[in-house]
Design an enzyme around this catalytic site. Structure first.
Site, PDB file in Angstrom:
ATOM      1  N   PHE A 219      88.158  79.791  12.152  1.00 55.99           N
ATOM      2  CA  PHE A 219      88.871  79.207  13.285  1.00 55.99           C
ATOM      3  C   PHE A 219      90.201  79.953  13.446  1.00 55.99           C
ATOM      4  O   PHE A 219      90.978  80.068  12.499  1.00 55.99           O
ATOM      5  CB  PHE A 219      89.101  77.712  13.083  1.00 55.99           C
ATOM      6  CG  PHE A 219      89.599  77.056  14.346  1.00 55.99           C
ATOM      7  CD1 PHE A 219      88.747  76.882  15.432  1.00 55.99           C
ATOM      8  CD2 PHE A 219      90.917  76.661  14.465  1.00 55.99           C
ATOM      9  CE1 PHE A 219      89.209  76.316  16.617  1.00 55.99           C
ATOM     10  CE2 PHE A 219      91.381  76.090  15.653  1.00 55.99           C
ATOM     11  CZ  PHE A 219      90.522  75.917  16.725  1.00 55.99           C
TER      12      PHE A 219
ATOM     13  N   ASP B 285      89.551  73.858   5.148  1.00 53.88           N
ATOM     14  CA  ASP B 285      89.698  73.182   6.429  1.00 53.88           C
ATOM     15  C   ASP B 285      88.428  72.352   6.650  1.00 53.88           C
ATOM     16  O   ASP B 285      87.337  72.909   6.807  1.00 53.88           O
ATOM     17  CB  ASP B 285      89.884  74.218   7.544  1.00 53.88           C
ATOM     18  CG  ASP B 285      90.115  73.578   8.906  1.00 53.88           C
ATOM     19  OD1 ASP B 285      89.755  72.400   9.100  1.00 53.88           O
ATOM     20  OD2 ASP B 285      90.660  74.262   9.803  1.00 53.88           O
TER      21      ASP B 285
ATOM     22  N   TYR C  13      90.397  63.763  15.174  1.00 54.94           N
ATOM     23  CA  TYR C  13      89.832  63.412  16.482  1.00 54.94           C
ATOM     24  C   TYR C  13      88.389  63.847  16.669  1.00 54.94           C
ATOM     25  O   TYR C  13      87.848  63.694  17.753  1.00 54.94           O
ATOM     26  CB  TYR C  13      90.699  63.935  17.623  1.00 54.94           C
ATOM     27  CG  TYR C  13      91.036  65.403  17.638  1.00 54.94           C
ATOM     28  CD1 TYR C  13      90.139  66.343  18.118  1.00 54.94           C
ATOM     29  CD2 TYR C  13      92.268  65.851  17.188  1.00 54.94           C
ATOM     30  CE1 TYR C  13      90.458  67.677  18.154  1.00 54.94           C
ATOM     31  CE2 TYR C  13      92.599  67.195  17.206  1.00 54.94           C
ATOM     32  CZ  TYR C  13      91.689  68.114  17.694  1.00 54.94           C
ATOM     33  OH  TYR C  13      92.012  69.440  17.719  1.00 54.94           O
ATOM     34  N   LYS C  14      87.794  64.413  15.644  1.00 54.35           N
ATOM     35  CA  LYS C  14      86.391  64.812  15.772  1.00 54.35           C
ATOM     36  C   LYS C  14      85.517  63.680  15.212  1.00 54.35           C
ATOM     37  O   LYS C  14      85.390  62.635  15.830  1.00 54.35           O
ATOM     38  CB  LYS C  14      86.176  66.142  15.055  1.00 54.35           C
ATOM     39  CG  LYS C  14      86.995  67.291  15.678  1.00 54.35           C
ATOM     40  CD  LYS C  14      86.784  68.596  14.938  1.00 54.35           C
ATOM     41  CE  LYS C  14      87.702  69.691  15.452  1.00 54.35           C
ATOM     42  NZ  LYS C  14      87.340  70.171  16.790  1.00 54.35           N
TER      43      LYS C  14
ATOM     44  N   ARG D 146      76.575  74.887  21.804  1.00 53.63           N
ATOM     45  CA  ARG D 146      76.790  74.119  20.576  1.00 53.63           C
ATOM     46  C   ARG D 146      76.588  72.637  20.834  1.00 53.63           C
ATOM     47  O   ARG D 146      77.171  72.081  21.775  1.00 53.63           O
ATOM     48  CB  ARG D 146      78.210  74.384  20.071  1.00 53.63           C
ATOM     49  CG  ARG D 146      78.511  73.778  18.716  1.00 53.63           C
ATOM     50  CD  ARG D 146      79.950  74.051  18.303  1.00 53.63           C
ATOM     51  NE  ARG D 146      80.887  73.185  19.026  1.00 53.63           N
ATOM     52  CZ  ARG D 146      82.193  73.121  18.788  1.00 53.63           C
ATOM     53  NH1 ARG D 146      82.739  73.896  17.866  1.00 53.63           N
ATOM     54  NH2 ARG D 146      82.962  72.322  19.491  1.00 53.63           N
TER      55      ARG D 146
END
Lengths: 412, 412
Positions: free
Chosen positions: A127, A197, A222-223, A371
């Site tokens: 990321f 992460d 928030y995922k 995705r």
């Protein structure tokens, strides 16, 4: 689509012990939401909980709420709940700041521990923010550089000069999952620390920081934790490291005596020293409610369901892959992946837009990935089935090849 | 208490053109709230606005809200509103992160600009986090040190080695306000930059960053801006500095192409480069509502009212000061102070607790200050009068000297 029939699908949902958990979420009609790995859905109890904090706490008790409603203890209270989902102890996790800021804190803290080690090792295509932060830490600390290798080559690349290894546990595009215990072992052998992460892991798949001997981790609220857009993130520091690491962001909340207003900084004992400024209480309240959705859920069964949803999707996509040139870009083996699946297709962007226009919300990831995230708390087997039916319809009819679905700036 | 009578007080409220603005806030019955400088009160429209963002945006539109409801533009949109309160241009301010994190970003960015200058100059008794961050920046950047002097001696102490001067515009204890233009001039003469902490200024008193030639500033969203507990903070970078400064926290939101997911960091043009991670949208929504309360308010009249409330309080406290040993610890001259007033008293802690038990909410600040904040948006002249009446009663009766009000750990 081989052997699985719609009758099988109904059967799967009917026998899913976690099926009732979906009712804890407020999912819009006409939408198949396969993007909980970007933004988790709204728990039904969140509006009332947030309204309570806004009106009855802030509105009525004002400044007194810091004590009366223990706002001051929220980072630790929420951290302890997250700890239970990632195999950590309650006092090894705090909820605070953003993932980016937490990355910086722990990466810098870890890098500063071993002045003789001058490199941060990270993955070539991780990321991007992880990489930016690694570069910033090396630049600030006068290190030699960031060394980037393929994520599967990480263990071999750890050297005498490696201060910290920075890795995404589950890759944000492919969903590929690293063997956490193996990397931790390799790093320990070479005297390096590892910072994980967990943004695409926490709340979706089995993570056992303690058993895998993890040093440091950060992750997203928030995922899969369903804390709301831009929810506070979390950070984990294993107990034996807590007193050795310093935060480069010494804010008042991380002070040993935050209300004494001393001019000298004295880090709080334990995990608290990694707090910085005043936490955003309303956002914390939403995260608190998101975390409450895991209560009385069999976590093992939850993670198994996530993998079953992924398996089903891969299975159902077989026919389409052959007819329309989708190539699986995620591991087939459930042990090697997270809870999202990507297929490569040269027209993935337009196909993703066409899906969204039909109510199937997934994600496009540059350059060519479609995705889909399978949040086990609220995704049904029939959602997977229907999504693939709609995708098949879009592909077979050729409707994706329409100007309104063509490339443009997109936000996810 | 001299010449002012209760009739005068009623007269003042009756003729206050800003009196109706109080109705925009939901203030609890039986409370005189003089702590809006710690946590601003709840605007009446905030619960509905937050609920709307939670239910109709997050809940219904899910990930699509980033575009559909322009969540992605919130830092800039809110920043532009804050800019209007502090004399900045709309594209010189963003709302993001905490004050502490923003301090770090700008302090480091500014310090790194002039490698030959090795010192951060700050005030001896400023807000402690400011000092901690200054020390951290100097440590990280290999600077010589933090030099701390009395805040009134700052201009004279700026030297050839001063990279950045870090100052709180309004002191969090005394309310003393520095002459921003004079300090900025002195710093410019010596080639140093100035970073202003506006936490106790923004929304309460006149600040004109442009006219005073300010380089950099940060400030708080949850005090006079009424953004809710732990609301996102803001940062200001004057236009001519924006492209020269780098953020030490290069997160994806500050990237020139945040959705391209490049491995290399390229800072966004302008103020956007000082963003870092994903903003907490629910907390941003509450701040948005807080800022909306300034709409159609005559800002000049608002700030004048704040000073008039302070003047009245000082005036009414005269009798008590003589009888019970309160010593004014704030400037008498309105031009030299913010919108809160502190009196020193050896028993300030117990007195503050006794006041709270009677519904008058102010603040104790170590070691001996009773601090009262006068938020002009919702404080009435009669609130000041009644608070002093209750304080007089507490002092004259000696009730403050009760075990239940004695010193203990306190959170504000």
């Amino acid at each position: 689509m081989a052997a699985v029939s719609i009758a099988d699908i109904f059967e799967m949902d009917a026998h899913d012990p976690l099926a009732p958990v979906r009712d804890r979420f407020q999912l819009p009609e006409g939408v198949i939401y396969l993007d909980g790995n970007s933004l988790g859905a709204l728990p039904r109890q969140t509006p009332a909980h947030v309204a309570h904090v806004v009106e009855s706490q802030w509105g009525r008790d004002l400044i007194r709420s810091w004590n009366r409603h223990d706002w001051i203890g929220m980072p630790q209270r929420l951290g302890a709940k997250i700890a239970g989902l990632i195999g950590a102890q309650g006092d090894e996790v705090v909820a605070c700041d953003s993932t980016s800021v937490n990355l910086f804190k722990l990466l810098h803290g870890a890098f500063a521990l071993s002045p003789s080690r001058t490199t941060i090792l990270c993955e070539r295509a991780g990321f991007p923010t992880d990489r930016y932060m690694a570069q910033s830490v090396v630049d600030l600390a006068g290190g030699r550089g960031v060394k980037a290798v393929e994520r599967t080559q990480i263990a071999d690349a750890i050297g005498e000069d490696t201060a910290v290894v920075l890795l995404t546990h589950v890759d944000y595009r492919s969903g590929h999952k690293l063997d956490m215990a193996a990397v931790n072992r390799a790093a320990k052998d070479k005297g390096a620390l590892v910072l994980w992460d967990l943004s695409h892991s926490a709340g979706a798949i089995d993570v056992d920081l303690a058993a895998s001997g993890a040093d440091l981790a950060v992750g997203c609220g928030y995922k899969y934790l369903n804390g709301g857009p831009g929810a506070p993130a979390f950070l984990y520091v294993g107990k034996e490291l807590q007193e050795r690491l310093s935060s480069p962001l010494p804010g008042w909340m991380g002070h040993a005596q935050p209300f004494a207003f001393w001019q000298g900084y004295e880090p709080a004992p334990g995990i608290d020293r990694f707090l910085c400024g005043t936490p955003p209480i309303l956002a914390m309240a939403a995260l608190e409610s998101g975390l409450a959705q895991f209560e009385s859920v069999d976590i093992g069964a939850l993670f198994a369901k996530g993998q079953a949803l992924c398996d089903l999707y891969i299975d159902l996509m077989q026919g389409l892959s052959q007819r329309h040139g989708f190539a699986l870009a995620s591991p087939k083996n459930p042990d090697e992946r997270g809870s999202h699946i990507s297929f490569a297709h040269p027209e993935a962007y337009a196909i993703c837009q066409a899906l969204i226009s039909r109510g199937v919300i997934g994600d496009f990831r540059t350059p060519d990935l479609l995705r889909m995230g399978f949040t086990p708390l609220y995704t049904r087997y029939r959602d997977v089935w229907e999504a693939v039916q709609i995708l098949a319809d879009i592909m077979d009819s050729g409707v994706w090849d329409d100007a309104r679905f063509s490339q443009k700036q997109r936000v996810t």
